[in-house]
Write a protein that holds these residues in place. Structure first.
Motif, short mmCIF file in Angstrom:
data_model
loop_
_atom_site.label_atom_id
_atom_site.label_comp_id
_atom_site.label_asym_id
_atom_site.label_seq_id
_atom_site.Cartn_x
_atom_site.Cartn_y
_atom_site.Cartn_z
N LEU A 224 0.68 8.30 1.44
CA LEU A 224 1.16 7.01 0.93
C LEU A 224 0.00 6.03 0.86
CD1 LEU A 224 4.48 6.89 2.99
CD2 LEU A 224 4.14 7.75 0.66
N THR B 240 1.70 -2.84 -2.20
CA THR B 240 2.31 -1.51 -2.10
C THR B 240 2.96 -1.29 -0.74
OG1 THR B 240 0.55 -0.67 -3.54
CG2 THR B 240 1.94 0.95 -2.43
N CYS B 241 4.20 -0.87 -0.75
CA CYS B 241 4.89 -0.50 0.49
C CYS B 241 4.51 0.94 0.84
CB CYS B 241 6.41 -0.60 0.31
SG CYS B 241 7.34 -0.12 1.78
N THR B 242 3.96 1.12 2.04
CA THR B 242 3.53 2.45 2.48
C THR B 242 4.18 2.87 3.80
OG1 THR B 242 1.58 1.52 3.56
CG2 THR B 242 1.31 2.28 1.28
N GLU C 258 3.24 -3.09 -7.21
CA GLU C 258 2.91 -2.12 -6.16
C GLU C 258 2.04 -0.97 -6.70
OE1 GLU C 258 5.83 -0.96 -3.23
OE2 GLU C 258 7.26 -2.39 -4.09
N TYR D 281 6.61 7.13 -4.87
CA TYR D 281 6.93 6.11 -3.87
C TYR D 281 6.64 4.69 -4.33
CZ TYR D 281 1.92 5.89 -2.79
OH TYR D 281 0.56 5.73 -2.87
N CYS D 282 5.73 4.51 -5.29
CA CYS D 282 5.33 3.14 -5.68
C CYS D 282 5.61 2.83 -7.14
CB CYS D 282 3.86 2.90 -5.34
SG CYS D 282 2.72 4.03 -6.18
N ALA E 29 -2.02 2.72 -0.40
CA ALA E 29 -1.78 1.35 -0.85
C ALA E 29 -2.54 1.13 -2.15
CB ALA E 29 -2.24 0.36 0.21
#
Length: 245
Positions: A156, A163-165, A188, A130-131, A158
Motif C-alpha cells: 500500500l 492516499t489512505c494506506t 489519492e 486500493y487508491c 502513498a
C-alpha cells in the motif's frame, strides 16, 4: 505450458517498461533467467510481434492483435464504449469502465475529453485497487476476508499525501462504499485528480465499475455527488439491463 507462461510474462514487460528493453531489463522484471528471456524475445521477433534494434527490443504493431481480440469479443467493452462516448459528451469529462484482474483495475473501455493525469489511460491500462474509485467499487463487492487478504498481500504505497494506506481505514471505506453504492477518491491516486465510480451489475453481482475523473481545481466533491453521480448511475443501470455474466 511453462514456455508459454514465460513468453507471456516477457510480453507483458513491454507495457510496464513503456520503453525499448534489453534482455537484462526484461530478466529483472520477470525474475526469469537471461537465457530464458532471450529465447522468448527471439521467438517474438521471429513471429513478428517484436523487433530488435541493436540490443533493445520493441513491440511491433502485430502485438495489437492480442489485445484487440479481447476488446472486439467482449460484450461489456462493445456495449460500454458508445455509452461512455455519450456520457463524455454530456458532462465533458473523461469516463471509463474497468474490471478486476490480478489485484488491479484493468481498463476495458474509455472515452477521454482531455488528459487530466500525468499518465495516459486507455483500454488495457492498469491501476491499483486500493487508491482508485473503480478499484474500491470492485473491492467493496468482495467479502471481508477477501478484502483482508488483498490488503495483506498488497504493498500500500502513498501515491500522494492524501492516499489512505492503513488497512483498517480502507476496510471502513470499503464498507461505506458497499452500503452507499458509489466511491469517491479525492487526490489519492494523483494530486489534482478526483473521481467517482459506481458498480455495473451482472447476473452474478458486480462485474465492472464505471467512473468519471475530473480536475480537483475545477470540480468540488459536492458536484461529484449532485451532478455526476446520477449520470453515472443512469448509464450503469443501462449496462446492467443488458445482463452480463
Amino acid at each position: 505450458m511453462t514456455s508459454l507462461a514465460k513468453g507471456l510474462a516477457v510480453l507483458r514487460c513491454f507495457a510496464d517498461a513503456q520503453t525499448p528493453m534489453t534482455i537484462a531489463q526484461a530478466a529483472k522484471m520477470t525474475a526469469l533467467s537471461r537465457p530464458s528471456v532471450k529465447r522468448c524475445l527471439h521467438t517474438l521477433v521471429r513471429l513478428g510481434y517484436a523487433a530488435l534494434d541493436g540490443t533493445r527490443y520493441t513491440l511491433r504493431p502485430k502485438a495489437l492483435a492480442l489485445g484487440y481480440a479481447y476488446l472486439s469479443s467482449s460484450p461489456l467493452a462493445i456495449r460500454a464504449q458508445p455509452m461512455l462516448d455519450q456520457l463524455r459528451d454530456e458532462l465533458h469529462e473523461s469516463c471509463s469502465v474497468g474490471v478486476l484482474e490480478e489485484d488491479e483495475v484493468y481498463y476495458v473501455a474509455r472515452a477521454e475529453i482531455s488528459r487530466i493525469m500525468s499518465i495516459a489511460l486507455r483500454a488495457g491500462s492498469r491501476l491499483p485497487l486500493y487508491c482508485t474509485s473503480m478499484g474500491r467499487i470492485l473491492l467493496a463487492a468482495q467479502d471481508r476476508q477477501s478484502q483482508i487478504s488483498y490488503l495483506r498481500r498488497t504493498r500500500l504505497i502513498a501515491r500522494t499525501d492524501y492516499t489512505c494506506t492503513q488497512p483498517s481505514d480502507l476496510l471502513e471505506i470499503l464498507a461505506s462504499v458497499a452500503e452507499e453504492g458509489y466511491a469517491i477518491v479525492d487526490q489519492e491516486l494523483e494530486v489534482g485528480l478526483r473521481s467517482v465510480s459506481v458498480p455495473i451489475l451482472g447476473r452474478r453481482g458486480v462485474v465492472a465499475a464505471l467512473n468519471i475523473g475530473t480536475q480537483a481545481a475545477r470540480v468540488p466533491v459536492t458536484e461529484l455527488r449532485t451532478r455526476y453521480l446520477p449520470a453515472l448511475r443512469r448509464i450503469a443501470q443501462e449496462l446492467t439491463a443488458v445482463g452480463f455474466g
